[in-house]
Structures are given as C-alpha cells and as structure tokens.
Scaffold this motif. Sequence first.
Motif, PDB file in Angstrom:
ATOM      1  N   GLU A 354       0.804  -1.216   0.000  1.00 34.01           N
ATOM      2  CA  GLU A 354       0.000   0.000   0.000  1.00 34.01           C
ATOM      3  C   GLU A 354       0.841   1.272   0.000  1.00 34.01           C
ATOM      4  O   GLU A 354       0.416   2.320  -0.471  1.00 34.01           O
ATOM      5  CB  GLU A 354      -0.921   0.035   1.228  1.00 34.01           C
ATOM      6  N   SER A 355       2.071   1.187   0.533  1.00 31.82           N
ATOM      7  CA  SER A 355       2.868   2.409   0.719  1.00 31.82           C
ATOM      8  C   SER A 355       3.491   2.913  -0.571  1.00 31.82           C
ATOM      9  O   SER A 355       3.838   4.087  -0.678  1.00 31.82           O
ATOM     10  CB  SER A 355       3.968   2.174   1.758  1.00 31.82           C
ATOM     11  N   GLY A 356       3.677   2.044  -1.572  1.00 31.99           N
ATOM     12  CA  GLY A 356       4.277   2.473  -2.824  1.00 31.99           C
ATOM     13  C   GLY A 356       5.786   2.608  -2.724  1.00 31.99           C
ATOM     14  O   GLY A 356       6.391   2.383  -1.675  1.00 31.99           O
ATOM     15  N   PRO A 357       6.436   3.028  -3.824  1.00 31.52           N
ATOM     16  CA  PRO A 357       7.901   3.065  -3.880  1.00 31.52           C
ATOM     17  C   PRO A 357       8.539   4.094  -2.966  1.00 31.52           C
ATOM     18  O   PRO A 357       9.744   4.012  -2.694  1.00 31.52           O
ATOM     19  CB  PRO A 357       8.183   3.391  -5.355  1.00 31.52           C
ATOM     20  N   ASP A 358       7.761   5.070  -2.505  1.00 33.25           N
ATOM     21  CA  ASP A 358       8.320   6.093  -1.613  1.00 33.25           C
ATOM     22  C   ASP A 358       7.972   5.844  -0.146  1.00 33.25           C
ATOM     23  O   ASP A 358       8.290   6.664   0.717  1.00 33.25           O
ATOM     24  CB  ASP A 358       7.806   7.485  -2.033  1.00 33.25           C
ATOM     25  N   GLY A 359       7.312   4.723   0.111  1.00 31.50           N
ATOM     26  CA  GLY A 359       6.919   4.414   1.480  1.00 31.50           C
ATOM     27  C   GLY A 359       8.105   4.052   2.353  1.00 31.50           C
ATOM     28  O   GLY A 359       9.192   3.721   1.853  1.00 31.50           O
ATOM     29  N   PRO A 360       7.937   4.101   3.651  1.00 37.66           N
ATOM     30  CA  PRO A 360       9.051   3.800   4.568  1.00 37.66           C
ATOM     31  C   PRO A 360       9.503   2.360   4.458  1.00 37.66           C
ATOM     32  O   PRO A 360       8.740   1.469   4.054  1.00 37.66           O
ATOM     33  CB  PRO A 360       8.464   4.102   5.950  1.00 37.66           C
ATOM     34  N   PHE A 361      10.752   2.138   4.835  1.00 41.30           N
ATOM     35  CA  PHE A 361      11.354   0.805   4.822  1.00 41.30           C
ATOM     36  C   PHE A 361      11.130   0.196   6.191  1.00 41.30           C
ATOM     37  O   PHE A 361      11.662   0.666   7.200  1.00 41.30           O
ATOM     38  CB  PHE A 361      12.847   0.927   4.509  1.00 41.30           C
ATOM     39  N   SER A 362      10.316  -0.864   6.245  1.00 45.69           N
ATOM     40  CA  SER A 362       9.925  -1.491   7.505  1.00 45.69           C
ATOM     41  C   SER A 362      10.815  -2.674   7.805  1.00 45.69           C
ATOM     42  O   SER A 362      10.888  -3.619   7.015  1.00 45.69           O
ATOM     43  CB  SER A 362       8.461  -1.945   7.451  1.00 45.69           C
ATOM     44  N   MET A 363      11.468  -2.646   8.949  1.00 48.14           N
ATOM     45  CA  MET A 363      12.313  -3.765   9.340  1.00 48.14           C
ATOM     46  C   MET A 363      11.474  -5.010   9.606  1.00 48.14           C
ATOM     47  O   MET A 363      11.923  -6.133   9.370  1.00 48.14           O
ATOM     48  CB  MET A 363      13.130  -3.390  10.585  1.00 48.14           C
ATOM     49  N   PHE A 364      10.248  -4.811  10.074  1.00 49.37           N
ATOM     50  CA  PHE A 364       9.384  -5.953  10.340  1.00 49.37           C
ATOM     51  C   PHE A 364       8.975  -6.631   9.037  1.00 49.37           C
ATOM     52  O   PHE A 364       9.026  -7.860   8.919  1.00 49.37           O
ATOM     53  CB  PHE A 364       8.148  -5.533  11.127  1.00 49.37           C
TER      54      PHE A 364
END
Length: 849
Positions: A354-364
């Motif tokens: 849902e976040s797209g290519p500019d979304g945050p990088f989630s460690m989880f």
Amino acid sequence: MDQFQTYQVLPTFPDRLSFLEVLSRNLWWSWKPDAVALFNRIDPELWEESGRNPIVFSTLISQKRLDELANDDSFLAHIRRVKERFEKRILAPVDRSRSPYGQEGVIAYFSMEFGIHESLPLFAGGLGILAGDHLKGASHMSLPIVGVGLLYQHGYFRQFLDKDGWQQEEYPETDLYSIPLERVKDHSGEKVRVSIDGPEGKIYAEVWKVNIGRIPLYLLDTDLIENSQQGRDITSSLYAGGQKTRLAQEVMLGVGGMRALAAMGICPKVCHMNEGHCAFAALERLAQIISAYSVDLKTALEVVPRTTVFTTHTPVAAGYDEFPVDLVMPYLQPMQKHLGVTEKEILSWGQSVESGPDGPFSMFILGLRMSQYCNGVSELHGKVARKMWSHVWPNRPEDEVPITHITNGIHVASFISREIALLFERYLGPDWHMSSLKPENVKRIDEIFDDKLWRAHEMSRFDLVRNVRDLMVKQYGRRNAPKAAMKRAESVLDQDTLTIVFARRFTTYKRADLLLQDPERLEAMLNSKEYPVQIIFAGKAHPKDNEGKHLIQRIVQFAGRPNMSHRIVFLENYNMHMARHLVQGADVWLNTPRRPFEACGTSGMKAAVNGGLNLSILDGWWCEGYSEERGWSIGSGEEYSDHSYQDIVESQALYNILENDVIPCFYERKGGNVPQRWVSMMKKSIKMGMRDYCSLRMVDEYEKRFYIPAAKNFNDLIAHNAEEAKNQAVRHKRFCDLWNNISISKLVRDLDGPFLVGDSFRVTAKVVLGELRPDEVEVLLCYGHIKSIGSLEDTRTEQMTVCKELGEGHYMYECTITCSDSGRYGFTARVEPRADDWIKFTPDLIVRA
C-alpha cells in the motif's frame, strides 16, 4: 598527553586456585548457586562492592587472601566440586554428527541486546533478558547456537529521582576491562575485523567474544580510531535516539554480524532474528549464499527464507522500526553488486504494497518476507500479530496468516531464590533445573512440606525487605534527605506483611497508577491494623517518555504522604539484581497492562517459580497461565475503546479482588502460622512455571518446530550443487508467471437447504488453471460460521477434486460438506499452490472465488 597509555594489573592466582580465573571468564557461574557461593565465601563484602563481578572482584582481593585460600582444604574442595561440574557440563564434547546440524553446523541468533547478568550491561529490558535466557537454555541443551550482538560503550541508563520524584538519567561508560571479553582472532592470529558500507564510506568493526556456558556470544565494536565519530557512535549506546544512528546500528548488527561469522569461518545453517532490528542479516546472507554456492539471487531466495526464524515481540505497529527511503538507500546501493538487482528492488522487500515506492522501509516487513518461520511470543500475541499484519497476505483469512506463536520462557536457575533452590535440590534432585524436560520432577513439588515451603518464601521476603531498606537509605542519602527521613527509610516496610510488587517498564499502557484510582480505598487497605498490605514499585521510563515519567512522579508523591511512606516505596534504577530480589520475595506479582498491548511479559513467570502469585489483566502469557487455583485475573479479557471507562472498571475490579480474595487468603492461618490455602496456590504456581514457562521448554519448542526443519531444509536445498534450491526457484517462478490465469466460477451446491445436523450436500466449482496442471495446485472449499457479510470465522477447509476435465485448462471440481453443527454458515472456494509452506504462503499466490 598524546603518549598516555593504560594497562591493567590482575592478581596472581596460586596454581591451586587457577580455576577461579577460568570460571570468571564464563558467565556460566552466574546461574550456578554453588559457583556464586564460591566467589562470595572469599569475601562477602568485597563481592557485593564489586557488583558481583568476578573480574572486578579479583582486583580487590589481596594477594595475602588468595595465598590463604590456596591452603584452605574446605575452599579447595569447593573449587574441585564446581570445576567438575563445569568440565562435565561445559567442556565435555557433544556428538551432533547424526543431527541435521552436523558436527560443524550452527544456528546464528541475532539480537540487539542480551541480558545475561548485571555485570554485562548490554540490555535495556525484557527483549534482552529473553535473548539471554534463550542462550542459557541452549547451553543447557547443548544446541549449536552462537549469539550475535553489539558491544556498547554505554549500557542502558541509570535512573535516579530528584526531590520532586522526576526521573533523571545518567549514562556511565562500561569498563571493558571488567567484562570477560576475549578478542576474536583468525587462523593467522590477526584480529577479526569486518566492515560495512555507510553513507560516508567504510565503517569498521572488531569482534569480541563472551562465553555463556557452551554458547559463544560474538559482539561487534565500532569504537575504532579508523572510524569517524559517527561510525564510533554506532556502538556507543544501546538504542541510540536518532534515526541515522539507529539505522546504522541495525545494518552493523545484521550485515556486519553475518560478515563477522563468515570471517570466523562460520556459515550458519539456520538464522534466528530476534525482532526486526536484525533483519538486515537476511540481505547479507543472500549475498553469502550466492557467493558460497555459485547460485543466482532467485535460488538464494529459496534458501534463506526456508532456513530463517523471525520472532516478533511487539504488539503495536508503531513499535516497529521504519526508516525513510533517503536514509536507507546509501546502505542498499552497495548491495546491488552482490545481489544482482537494483536498490529499488531491494527496497521493495521492506515496503508494504500500500505504501508504494516512496513508502518507509519497515524492518518488520523485511523480516517477514525473509523468513518462513515467523512467531509471536504468546498465544494472544500471535493472534494480534496475525491481525496486525494480515494486509501483507490480503487474500488469506486472518487466522491463516503464517505467523504462529511460541510463548516465552524464563531461565529458572537465574532467578530462583537460594532458599527455594535448596528445597528443589532436596526434593527434586540435583537436576531440578531440567524440570520442564523431566515431568516427574514437577510432580515432586507436591511432596514439599507446606511449612518448609512457606518458611523458605518468608526468608526470601525478609531478604527483600532488608534489601529495600538498604536501597531506600542510599536513595535518600543521594538526595541529602533530613535525618528524620533517613531514619524512617531504615525501617520502611514490614517483614510479615502481604507484599505486592509492581516492577516493569513505566509506559502508559502498563498503567502503573491503576492502583491509585481510588486513593482513599487504597489507603484503607494498606493501613489496615488487622490485615495490612505493602507495595513495592520499580521501573524505568524511556528518557523521552514524559508520560511515563509522570507516572513515576505520581507514585513517588503518593508514597511520600505521611501515612503512606511506611507502606509504599519506589525503588530507583530497576536492574537485573534488583529484579531477582523482587521476584523472589514478592507474595503477589501485579500486572495491569491495557489488553492486548502486552506481547508476553516474563517477570510474572519468574515470580511464579519462586512461589509468588500473579494478579494480572488477562494479557500476554497470563491468558495461558491463569487458573483460579494459582492466581487471580482482573476482568475476563475484555478490550475497551474508552480508556477512561476501562480504568474505572478495572481499578474497581482490582480493589475487589484484593479485598475479597487476596488479602483474606494470605492472612487465613487456621491451626498455625502457615496459610495452607495460599501455600497450595504457591505449589500450583511453581509447577506451572517450572513445567510450562521454563526456557528449556521454549528452546526445545524452537528446536523441534523451527530449527530442525530449517536445518533439514538447508541440507536438502544445498546438496548436489544446490539442485533442490534451483528446482524450487524454477517451480516458484512458474507459479508466479502463470498464476494470473487462474480463476474460479460457477460455485454451485446441489441442495438449497435448510439442513439438519448430519445432512450432506455436494458443491462443484468451475476452475480455470491455464497452463498449470491439477497436480500443481490445491482447490479448497472454505466454510465456517458467518462473521459478517462475505467474512467467515473458525474457517475449515475441504479438499476439492477434479470430477471432469473440460479442456483448454478448464476443470470441474467437487467435494461434499457434512453439516456437523447447527448455525449460520457460509462457504467459498480458493486455489493455492500444491507446494511447501514458503511457496504456498507467497502473498499473491492465492485465488478466491
């Protein structure tokens, strides 16, 4: 002073005492009472002064005292006894040649923190203590685990309060000479040094080792002159505040940790990532698999997830680390060359759809996508995690999201009181600490005489009260309190009074002030002349959590009331040593979290094995552990949207339980001074803790459910030039390429109903498979109670089989449903790959009718 240098002088141990030096450099001693007693008998006062740290302690002992001990037959006999146990349990070789690990195979356990003992300040709280207990349990079971973490120059902060009760912090520097560190060297005798690529160039780290019984714990240190100040700060403090340093820590832990293992010649068969902080390890492991076995990325992506375990400890999405794209990119760009894909592709592995290519990088999310074996840390937490992350598998029912649970356990020997341990040794035998693996030992707890158990617990409470008085005198002394206050501190609390303990991190959802909702009612309970109660609070708030600090201040100010100061105390600087006294001496262990925000919680388990009774909200582990025979529940597991109303309801429930159940039960002394009903509950509590919540049970479960299958996967996938891994890559690609051609239509039943229990009806479905064959897929009829329109609960599945081939990839499938229970039901159908769990649970590989 450019030429200033330091050096350390240690005492010369006589030959007869040389084992003391060996013992001091393996933290096995810290959970062996006989080994602790060995140090303590040398000089009890100096032992306490040293912070119970054998290396510091050795610098305080006079050479004269050592020479005396070398001629003390009793002391020498004590040394021989401990040495024999050490050699048998730690040094004796283990034959693993027939296990899936093989003689050289290793499980690498990554964690941001490790709580082994207070003398090794590498932890902040529960996550670290759990990691330490995992390594200790693995040592008991002789598992081939190695720990990987960071060596912090400053441990977690020390807490002290000002005169207004407001938390202050100080960050003492760790004296590395006081830690049993061993510098790791390679085969040529050179220091093992690794590097990672940072935004401003190389960042170097050296590797140290600490021995935890049989288990080596490797720690990376970036405090090197070759690094910039930013680079050196990576291992300056645990959980550094800024995002830049936090990200650098996690890259160093994961990427640097894997490179450190490789530099030592260790290629782990299984990796266990303890929380999302470690997820970068999977990226470096991909690169190492590609290099070591000459395979491409697609093949490596079939190996790494199938041999990786990922444990989450957080029940709140906001608790997971996420980093902006611009911060992460400089670390991902150098990986392009090793992995053979663009940094954007690597970035997408940690981003939600849902976040797209500019979304945050989630460690989880990165951890999830790189692990076949994912788990929460209690049954309820597993359910919460499945709901929280169901969006990663959008077409799959929530209860089928591939996140399971393994409930945490505690290392019993690290937290058991001396008095209770002596009882266990007498009634259960010398291997009592193995009770979760020896059920017959647990049953013997009932054989302990009630008065023996009660006296042992009373001694622990007496010891707790004495310790609290000492700590309160020191606290008041630091604040330059008047003499009258110092005098009161010397006699605070009472050794025979019902003692309730609340000790944990101070954050709003844990509701440390729930007991203070009705101050007058609480005061009446505490000051009862016939049945008095006393409460001990302890815990730290995060340095930036002002709401948590306000909770501490409110409790301190309430405890400062003239009629309360002898009944309520707040202890500064909650640490592992203090925790031992608290769990050993508490009559009641209180826990009041806002459900379902407690992932597990293990302090109540530690109280339980010491005979403490839990009084808690039904959250975390207590949902599984609660029984009215061994503790009390506040409420019945309700969840509220109105928190103010919840606090009113649950505080009143807490007061009612205390007044009507807990206090009368404690002071019920029929025919003597032993509260028989209370002691009966104590025994059941101990048995529960020993049987169900011991770290041996936990590690054994990890091994059977995760480690052994993962190690077998590694062996199978890598054998014969990674032939099976390459086959899986081809199979996986085939599914991904052809899956969009699948569809389900014409879901029809032969009877309309209504039906009676025992009736059956036939369901058919027309399924388009395209180029895929029926033997490559599973067509399942999914049915269950209707939860809402288009949604099922308690979903069951029935295998559908081909009843007619229609040509051109079209098939008619059928199955029969038997009505086993009454109710309102619904059904649908789905198609998924006929494959192992890693391919089956690929998020896009599912088609629903």
